[in-house]
Scaffold this motif. Structure first.
Motif, short mmCIF file in Angstrom:
data_model
loop_
_atom_site.label_atom_id
_atom_site.label_comp_id
_atom_site.label_asym_id
_atom_site.label_seq_id
_atom_site.Cartn_x
_atom_site.Cartn_y
_atom_site.Cartn_z
N HIS A 1 0.83 -1.21 0.00
CA HIS A 1 0.00 0.00 0.00
C HIS A 1 0.86 1.26 0.00
O HIS A 1 0.57 2.23 -0.71
N GLU A 2 1.93 1.27 0.80
CA GLU A 2 2.76 2.46 0.91
C GLU A 2 3.53 2.75 -0.38
O GLU A 2 3.82 3.91 -0.69
N ARG A 3 3.84 1.71 -1.12
CA ARG A 3 4.58 1.90 -2.38
C ARG A 3 3.66 2.22 -3.55
O ARG A 3 4.13 2.46 -4.67
N GLY A 4 2.36 2.21 -3.31
CA GLY A 4 1.41 2.56 -4.36
C GLY A 4 1.34 1.55 -5.48
O GLY A 4 1.04 1.90 -6.63
N MET A 5 1.60 0.28 -5.15
CA MET A 5 1.62 -0.74 -6.19
C MET A 5 0.22 -1.04 -6.72
O MET A 5 0.05 -1.58 -7.81
N THR A 6 -0.79 -0.72 -5.93
CA THR A 6 -2.18 -0.83 -6.38
C THR A 6 -3.00 0.16 -5.56
O THR A 6 -2.66 0.45 -4.41
N ASP A 7 -4.06 0.70 -6.13
CA ASP A 7 -4.84 1.72 -5.44
C ASP A 7 -5.96 1.13 -4.59
O ASP A 7 -6.29 1.67 -3.53
N TRP A 8 -6.55 0.04 -5.05
CA TRP A 8 -7.76 -0.47 -4.39
C TRP A 8 -7.54 -1.84 -3.79
O TRP A 8 -6.85 -2.68 -4.35
N VAL A 9 -8.16 -2.05 -2.63
CA VAL A 9 -8.12 -3.33 -1.92
C VAL A 9 -9.50 -3.96 -2.03
O VAL A 9 -10.51 -3.36 -1.67
N ASN A 10 -9.53 -5.18 -2.53
CA ASN A 10 -10.79 -5.87 -2.80
C ASN A 10 -11.33 -6.52 -1.52
O ASN A 10 -10.62 -7.29 -0.86
#
Length: 434
Positions: free
Chosen positions: A381-390
């Protein structure tokens, strides 16, 4: 802490969707500050048990949301909660986790206060302006304090629904522990065990009722357990904490119970599996106290990990409670406490302590598995590897069927429910707020 502006609250509202949440809720320090100012200041929080302060002058120190507090029994036997801060120059008044005192004395300049938090005196009072001797120098009191069957709850900001309304059906998690005592009384075993992890506090709450995660997250612990020379001699608590693929066909039959204010638990682990209730010394002690039917009913109580949002989780069968303390947006502290059931065999106490250790100690292979997952997710999350958590598991089925029936325990509806409540608190729309 500065009051949050409306633009931040509007931004927060855009981060929660029906089937997913944005990574910012785990990583944004401003959102963490907003959580402390709203959710952790306005929700009822479990802070301790009366057995920790049985005598006049007894106190414990803990956290209530963003504030360090003292929980103290005064000379009239009343329970008071004060901010753990001297009104003179600001240091902590009590540095120990627990103790007994006749008067609260600041370790810095020896200002003193009564057990009711009233200003008592200071050295060289003639050198202070007269206004320093007024009641404004009493300790800051937490006004909203309620006790349910010995469990102490408080909230920093008054207003909103009372404790019984807030807990609702979730108070049965506390009943479950007390009812297992043949004398109807419990006490916290002195001491606690805890750990810290480098991730957001919400990771743990999302995980606790996740009935599927042991199959993957605890595979390494299961391998270690199955590799011992005689698995039959393992403590039953150890085996119960590690999932098995053999449970997979049973899981859809279990149910998730969800309450209005974010609390939840899984049910069916006993009834669906047809688990037998061992009729040992504990059963016979309950039978003697309450009769055979009630003894069996108590021991068959079928709740797994009652989550008390957003502060704690209760395990009635193992007579323990874990308390979650957010320290920063990416650091969380967890403390576990075990209870002694008065009138119950000593074996019940030993099992409670054993469970508390294996479920809360950072050295436990089960806890280590979970912390590894939390911290890996936080890094992503901190590295911005994806924006949304399913968080969509079970969403379509429940959307089609409506929310009238309890969802299966395999559903992530309990997580979606947490975020509905989270959003209400952070945006000021919660009916439990003033």
């Amino acid at each position: 802490m500065m009051a949050p502006d409306q633009s931040l609250k509007k931004h927060v509202a855009d981060l929660i969707k029906p089937d997913r949440v944005h990574r910012d809720i785990y990583t944004d320090p401003d959102i963490f500050d907003l959580e402390m100012d709203t959710l952790f200041s306005r929700a009822w929080m479990y802070v301790g048990h009366v057995s920790q302060i049985p005598n006049k002058g007894d106190y414990i120190t803990t956290r209530l949301g963003p504030q360090d507090v003292i929980i103290m029994r005064d000379n009239d036997g009343e329970v008071n909660i004060f901010h753990n801060r001297c009104p003179h120059r600001g240091p902590h008044l009590c540095g120990n986790s627990r103790g007994n005192t006749k008067r609260i004395v600041c370790p810095y300049h020896a200002w003193s206060f009564t057990l009711k938090g009233k200003f008592f005196g200071m050295p060289f009072p003639e050198e202070y302006p007269q206004e320093c001797l007024k009641s404004e120098f009493d300790l800051t009191r937490v006004e909203d304090v309620e006790i349910y069957r010995g469990f102490i709850f408080a909230r920093l900001k008054p207003g909103g629904v009372d404790l019984m309304t807030y807990l609702g059906e979730a108070r049965s998690g506390f009943d479950d522990i007390i009812d297992r005592s043949p004398e109807g009384e419990i006490e916290i075993i002195p001491g606690a065990i805890g750990h810290r992890y480098r991730a957001n506090w919400k990771m743990m709450f999302e995980n606790l009722n996740d009935i599927l995660h042991p199959m993957g997250a605890h595979a390494s612990a299961a391998t270690a357990i199955n590799s011992v020379s005689n698995p039959a001699k393992l403590h039953p608590v150890t085996k119960s904490l590690v999932g098995s693929s053999k449970m997979m066909p049973v899981l859809p039959k279990l149910q998730s119970k969800i309450t209005r204010y974010g609390h939840s638990y899984a049910t069916g682990l006993i009834s669906v599996i047809n688990q037998e209730i061992p009729k040992g010394d504990h059963y016979h002690a309950l039978e003697k106290a309450y009769g055979a039917a009630r003894a069996e009913e108590i021991l068959k109580t079928d709740r797994h990990l009652m989550l008390i949002y957003p502060s704690s989780n209760v395990n009635g069968a193992q007579c323990t409670i874990r308390v979650v303390r957010p320290l920063s947006v990416n650091e969380t502290e967890v403390w576990g406490y075990a209870f002694r059931l008065k009138g119950a065999p000593e074996e019940v106490t030993r099992n409670s302590v054993f469970y508390c250790n294996i479920a809360t100690s950072g050295f436990s292979p089960v806890v280590a598995d979970d912390l590894e997952i939390y911290e890996r997710a936080q890094q992503v999350h901190e590295r911005g590897m994806t924006d949304w958590v399913n968080v969509a598991r079970g969403y379509r089925q429940e959307a089609d069927a409506g929310r009238n029936a309890p969802p299966p325990a395999t559903s992530e509806e309990y997580i979606r429910n947490q975020y509905r409540v989270w959003l209400e608190f952070l945006t000021g729309d919660a009916p439990c707020q003033a």
